[in-house]
Enzyme design. Structure first.
Site, mmCIF file in Angstrom:
data_model
loop_
_atom_site.group_PDB
_atom_site.id
_atom_site.type_symbol
_atom_site.label_atom_id
_atom_site.label_comp_id
_atom_site.label_asym_id
_atom_site.label_seq_id
_atom_site.Cartn_x
_atom_site.Cartn_y
_atom_site.Cartn_z
ATOM 1 N N CYS A 250 0.915 -1.322 -0.174
ATOM 2 C CA CYS A 250 -0.094 -0.022 0.053
ATOM 3 C C CYS A 250 0.744 1.154 0.128
ATOM 4 O O CYS A 250 1.784 1.142 0.710
ATOM 5 C CB CYS A 250 -0.840 -0.036 1.125
ATOM 6 S SG CYS A 250 -2.135 1.321 1.358
ATOM 7 N N PRO A 251 0.673 2.288 -0.776
ATOM 8 C CA PRO A 251 -0.458 2.423 -1.805
ATOM 9 C C PRO A 251 -0.411 2.077 -2.953
ATOM 10 O O PRO A 251 -1.359 2.114 -3.977
ATOM 11 C CB PRO A 251 -1.086 3.782 -1.484
ATOM 12 C CG PRO A 251 0.735 4.482 -1.503
ATOM 13 C CD PRO A 251 1.207 3.360 -0.753
#
Length: 76
Positions: free
Chosen positions: A15-16
């Protein structure tokens, strides 16, 4: 087996990055097309649910096999 128009391999990304790559892939797709995403980030399950809700893209399905998550998103 779900049919799809484009596939994104997000394995090894955290993430992201899986969401950012998904946005890039969806940007070049036509409305109604289906994107298959394969990811290994444990947060991906929640991230893609939230992403679909926030963007209006339909999360058609998600599954997990041996810590690999597979998502099918339909572009709005």
């Amino acid at each position: 087996m779900q049919k799809f128009d484009r596939e994104l391999d997000a394995r090894g990304l955290v993430c992201p990055l899986p969401i950012l790559r998904t946005k890039q892939s969806l940007a070049v797709m036509a409305s109604g097309q289906i994107l298959k995403i394969v990811a290994t980030d444990p947060a991906a399950e929640i991230d893609f649910q939230v992403f679909a809700e926030q963007t209006g893209n339909a999360l058609l399905s998600m599954s997990e096999i041996n810590m690999e998550f597979v998502f099918f998103l339909k572009k709005r």
